[in-house]
Scaffold this motif. Structure first.
Motif, short mmCIF file in Angstrom:
data_model
loop_
_atom_site.label_atom_id
_atom_site.label_comp_id
_atom_site.label_asym_id
_atom_site.label_seq_id
_atom_site.Cartn_x
_atom_site.Cartn_y
_atom_site.Cartn_z
N ARG A 88 0.56 -1.12 0.04
CA ARG A 88 0.13 -0.05 -0.15
C ARG A 88 0.99 1.35 0.13
NH1 ARG A 88 -3.12 -3.03 3.99
NH2 ARG A 88 -4.64 -4.01 2.77
N ARG A 91 0.37 3.08 -3.34
CA ARG A 91 -0.97 3.69 -3.63
C ARG A 91 -1.48 5.10 -3.15
NH1 ARG A 91 -3.47 -2.42 -2.26
NH2 ARG A 91 -2.24 -3.71 -3.84
N SER A 153 -18.57 -1.62 -1.46
CA SER A 153 -17.06 -0.92 -1.05
C SER A 153 -17.14 0.34 -0.54
CB SER A 153 -16.02 -1.10 -2.46
OG SER A 153 -16.69 -0.42 -3.32
N ASP A 157 -15.57 -0.59 2.92
CA ASP A 157 -14.26 -0.59 2.85
C ASP A 157 -13.66 0.72 3.62
OD1 ASP A 157 -13.63 -3.16 1.79
OD2 ASP A 157 -13.51 -2.34 -0.12
N ASP A 162 -10.30 1.47 -2.16
CA ASP A 162 -10.69 0.90 -3.41
C ASP A 162 -11.57 1.69 -4.39
OD1 ASP A 162 -8.64 -0.88 -2.98
OD2 ASP A 162 -9.89 -2.65 -2.56
N SER A 163 -12.74 2.28 -3.68
CA SER A 163 -13.56 2.88 -4.33
C SER A 163 -13.02 4.11 -5.11
CB SER A 163 -14.74 3.21 -3.45
OG SER A 163 -15.46 2.16 -2.83
N ALA A 165 -10.47 4.14 -6.90
CA ALA A 165 -10.11 3.45 -8.08
C ALA A 165 -11.45 3.40 -9.06
CB ALA A 165 -9.36 2.29 -7.99
N ASP A 192 -4.85 1.50 -7.08
CA ASP A 192 -4.52 -0.01 -6.73
C ASP A 192 -4.12 -0.54 -8.17
OD1 ASP A 192 -4.73 -3.01 -6.75
OD2 ASP A 192 -5.45 -2.34 -4.84
N SER A 195 -6.26 -2.09 -10.98
CA SER A 195 -6.79 -1.37 -12.25
C SER A 195 -6.36 -1.45 -13.58
CB SER A 195 -6.93 0.17 -11.84
OG SER A 195 -7.57 0.31 -10.48
N ARG A 329 -12.31 -7.94 -3.06
CA ARG A 329 -12.10 -6.63 -3.49
C ARG A 329 -11.43 -6.48 -4.82
NH1 ARG A 329 -8.52 -5.32 -0.03
NH2 ARG A 329 -8.39 -3.17 -0.57
N SER A 330 -10.54 -7.49 -4.80
CA SER A 330 -9.49 -7.64 -5.99
C SER A 330 -10.39 -7.85 -7.33
CB SER A 330 -8.47 -8.69 -5.86
OG SER A 330 -7.76 -8.53 -4.69
N PHE A 333 -12.61 -5.12 -9.13
CA PHE A 333 -11.99 -4.12 -9.88
C PHE A 333 -12.44 -4.69 -11.71
CE2 PHE A 333 -9.22 -3.30 -6.43
CZ PHE A 333 -8.98 -1.97 -6.68
#
Length: 387
Positions: A88, A91, A153, A157, A162-163, A165, A192, A195, A329-330, A333
């Motif tokens: 992280r 990121r 998310s 989250d 992540d949102s 992204a 991330d 993406s 979560r992954s 994307f």
């Protein structure tokens, strides 16, 4: 008395079409979706702040994010025992946003929650554009994606961001035929790196502008590489991302560690066993049927070049998703892979059937539980902030 469901469905679609004639109406529709969703799924972070139930891991992440906001280009972990979090470090987009707007880790999450109506508005407008101006398809598709982990998310989250992204990816797809997409893509990549793979679908959207790509593979490939602005913008965004990454690595020692010690290894998520299918399904839930329909169409009509590219994009997203622990979560994307189908719907004049199908998918998503998998499987249930 049995209600006339087809008639109710048609009247509802007519109402949506009337409201969507102006952007104010679209905004109110999306705001209503956001309000209804928020009532069902109250942000977990607010519940935690109310009862002060932060775990030691939460507190560690809050401290890490706050330090990164203060010094986005400084490596905080190095050879720390929590090596898994080192990925992280690079990121940096959320940390830069926090730095610019003077937000701490929790306030950065609140901003993420407030971005959901904007995400829904963009999603609605993009689907309507791709489907030839069909507002009911856009409405049901937006509601459908909201009740996958994509929508969850934004309110669930707490510290991953992540949102951000997802928002930048959606902006890039909305401007897929304009140079503005480059900036949005680079920002998404620095939220991330996962993406990178779903962004490939931008090239397909531009390729479909002039119709369904038919003919010899050499002709399609030539158009794809040399006449496709989407491809050019995408490659330029990859180039910029690589240059910036190299600069950050050379000057600030920021990188993304890989290997078992960092929790990044091909097939890592398969260690979860029977839990994995729940997590994989939760990313898009029943909306996964949409890209499958597109794939079947390509294979049925022997559009092999597009089929291979489309399948390869999803396969790359899948491999990246299963290389880490937080597989739900992954794989989330990859949500942009559904956009290609709306172009097919428009070209094939299948709007009415598509409305019914996507409405049914929304109902299925609404009634089906969502799961997240981060070290252990957890069910995200509606109204759990009450019970």
């Amino acid at each position: 008395m049995i209600p006339n469901i087809p008639n109710i469905f048609r009247r509802w679609n007519d109402i949506i079409s009337q409201w969507a004639q102006h952007q104010l109406g679209v905004f109110l529709i999306c705001l209503a979706l956001f309000a209804g969703f928020s009532i069902l799924y109250f942000p977990k972070v607010i519940q935690k702040r109310m009862d002060n139930s932060w775990t030691s891991n939460d507190k560690y992440m809050i401290d890490f994010v706050n330090r990164k906001i203060e010094h986005p280009l400084v490596a905080m972990l190095g050879n720390d025992s929590r090596e898994h979090y080192a990925k992280r470090e690079l990121r940096i987009t959320p940390y830069l946003i926090g730095k610019v707007f003077h937000l701490n880790a929790i306030r950065l999450f609140y901003l993420q929650v407030l971005l959901l109506p904007f995400f829904l508005l963009l999603f609605f407008n993009l689907v309507r554009r791709l489907s030839g101006g069909d507002a009911p398809i856009a409405f049901w598709s937006t509601a459908c994606i909201l009740f996958t982990y994509v929508g969850h998310s934004f309110v669930y989250d707490t510290l991953f961001y992540d949102s951000y992204a997802f928002v930048f990816l959606l902006i890039a797809f909305y401007y897929y035929d304009r140079v503005w997409s480059v900036l949005a893509l680079v920002l998404a990549f620095f939220v991330d790196e996962r993406s990178l793979f779903p962004a490939l679908n931008i090239s397909l959207l531009y390729l479909f502008q002039t119709g369904i790509p038919l003919g010899k593979w050499s002709v399609i490939l030539k158009d794809f590489l040399w006449k496709n602005k989407g491809t050019h913008y995408l490659l330029f965004s990859y180039f910029l991302y690589a240059i910036v990454r190299y600069y950050l690595y050379s000057n600030y020692h920021l990188n993304t560690p890989v290997g078992k010690h960092a929790g990044v290894q091909l097939g890592f998520a398969f260690l979860h066993g029977y839990k994995l299918p729940y997590a994989l399904f939760s990313a898009l839930k029943w909306a996964i049927i949409l890209p499958l329909i597109a794939m079947v169409y390509f294979v049925k009509h022997r559009i092999w070049t597009v089929a291979c590219f489309y399948f390869g994009t999803y396969l790359a997203s899948f491999l990246a998703a299963t290389a880490v622990d937080d597989v739900t979560r992954s794989l989330t994307f990859c949500f942009p892979i559904i956009f290609v189908l709306f172009l097919l719907i428009h070209r094939l004049k299948e709007q009415e059937n598509a409305r019914i199908l996507i409405c049914l998918l929304f109902l299925a998503n609404f009634l089906t539980p969502t799961y997240t998998l981060l070290m252990h499987l957890e069910r995200i249930s509606p109204l759990n902030w009450i019970f």
